[in-house]
Design an enzyme around this catalytic site. Structure first.
Site, mmCIF file in Angstrom:
data_model
loop_
_atom_site.group_PDB
_atom_site.id
_atom_site.type_symbol
_atom_site.label_atom_id
_atom_site.label_comp_id
_atom_site.label_asym_id
_atom_site.label_seq_id
_atom_site.Cartn_x
_atom_site.Cartn_y
_atom_site.Cartn_z
ATOM 1 N N LYS A 291 49.870 39.647 87.624
ATOM 2 C CA LYS A 291 48.710 38.957 87.056
ATOM 3 C C LYS A 291 48.122 37.912 88.003
ATOM 4 O O LYS A 291 48.702 37.543 89.020
ATOM 5 C CB LYS A 291 49.067 38.356 85.695
ATOM 6 N N ARG A 326 57.424 43.364 80.338
ATOM 7 C CA ARG A 326 56.447 44.442 80.545
ATOM 8 C C ARG A 326 55.995 44.404 81.996
ATOM 9 O O ARG A 326 55.364 43.435 82.420
ATOM 10 C CB ARG A 326 55.267 44.258 79.582
#
Length: 350
Positions: A291, A326
């Site tokens: 991210k 995840r």
């Protein structure tokens, strides 16, 4: 007074400590000896043995924080929460921020990639047919269902445990019918309120993620006074609402929504405070792989060059007792967790 408890003062083992001096975190591999207690501007550290003197709210939070999380038994597969597990990200979209286009219009190839993740140690394959990155185009629900259902069916037939990453009821229904076991909804069942009915009716476990504007896509932000407590309050209330609508609390997982409508400072604060979210009493998923915050902390490293940061965040999550990570890079994350778990096992036995 609104009260929050964050487990702190982690210890290798309770062996040798006085009775009640340390508590086990959510039935997992971590033990802690104190709480950081916050509320109404006050912050202090209290030993675990002193939590009983803090009142009913503290007693509730303590019970939730220390209670083991029941495994999710889904047909012939079981997802355990007594140690950190990996969920592999499998996008079948043309435009996801990291791997968009890699598996679009190729169900067999996508399923093969998912089975490779399972072979590498992923406990769960999270299949998504619509990008939720900022500015992504909305996908018509029938197109999304057509993207994911053939992939889910192949994975389930191959023995993999599958979750469907969707905000839409028809997509969730199609994926569950094809063999998915879990619904992962970044809108916490608020984008399409029919999805709550699907989850309640089928009994499928659900993952509820925080975002500041789930009905608008999840990326708007007005700013937070205290991002940690505001996200906690939102998720606690959302879990209560979903349970009131007929979903079993033991079948709910929470996700603080790293990167969704949050600044770099917000994301870092949430990751540092992950242990506090055990106070909601549900398993926790952390989705921080590749991210933007990693690039922001590493000279704007592009998405393909964020493996080191992703591993660091995964290990940070494991140390905070997060049950499901995840990730895009399954093999590397599984290896990191095996080393972390080996260290924990050795520490526990002295």
């Amino acid at each position: 007074m609104t009260l929050y408890l964050r487990p702190v003062h982690f210890v290798d083992t309770p062996v040798g400590l006085p009775d009640g001096a340390a508590a086990r975190l959510a039935g997992g591999m971590q033990w802690f000896a104190a709480y950081e207690v916050t509320g109404d501007g006050e912050r202090r550290v209290v030993p675990v043995s002193g939590v009983a003197a803090l009142g009913e709210r503290a007693a509730l939070l303590h019970a939730r924080i220390t209670a083991p999380r029941a495994p999710w038994v889904l047909g012939g597969r079981t997802l355990r929460f007594d140690q950190p597990q990996v969920a592999g990200i499998l996008n079948v979209t043309p435009d996801s921020f990291s791997d968009g286009g890699a598996h679009v219009d190729d169900p067999a190839g996508a399923a093969a990639a998912g089975m490779a993740m399972a072979a590498a140690g992923a406990a769960l394959i999270d299949v998504g047919g619509e990008s939720t990155r900022p500015g992504a185009a909305l996908v018509w629900e029938e197109d999304e269902a057509r993207r994911v259902a053939p992939v889910v069916e192949r994975l389930a037939r191959g023995g993999a445990l599958v979750s469907i990453d969707t905000r839409k009821a028809p997509v969730a229904e199609a994926a569950l019918a094809a063999g998915a076991g879990i619904v992962n909804d970044v809108s916490a069942l608020l984008w399409d309120e029919r999805t709550l009915d699907v989850v309640a009716r089928t009994g499928a476990p659900v993952i509820l993620m925080h975002s500041p504007d789930p009905k608008q896509g999840g990326h708007g932000r007005d700013g937070y006074r205290d991002v940690v407590t505001e996200v906690f309050d939102w998720l606690e209330a959302r879990v209560d609402a979903v349970v009131a609508a007929g979903v079993e609390r033991a079948r709910v997982m929470i996700d603080p929504g790293i990167g969704f409508g949050k600044s770099l400072a917000d994301n870092l604060a949430l990751i540092n405070a992950l242990a506090l979210f055990h106070g909601i009493g549900c398993p926790i998923m952390l989705g921080a792989s590749r991210k933007r915050l990693i690039g922001a902390l590493s000279n704007e490293a592009p998405v393909a060059e964020r493996l080191g940061g992703s591993i660091a965040l995964a290990v940070m999550g494991a140390a905070a007792g997060v049950q499901l990570l995840r990730v895009h890079d399954v093999a590397e994350t599984v290896q990191a967790l095996r080393v972390w778990r080996g260290l924990r096992d050795r520490a526990l036995i002295g």
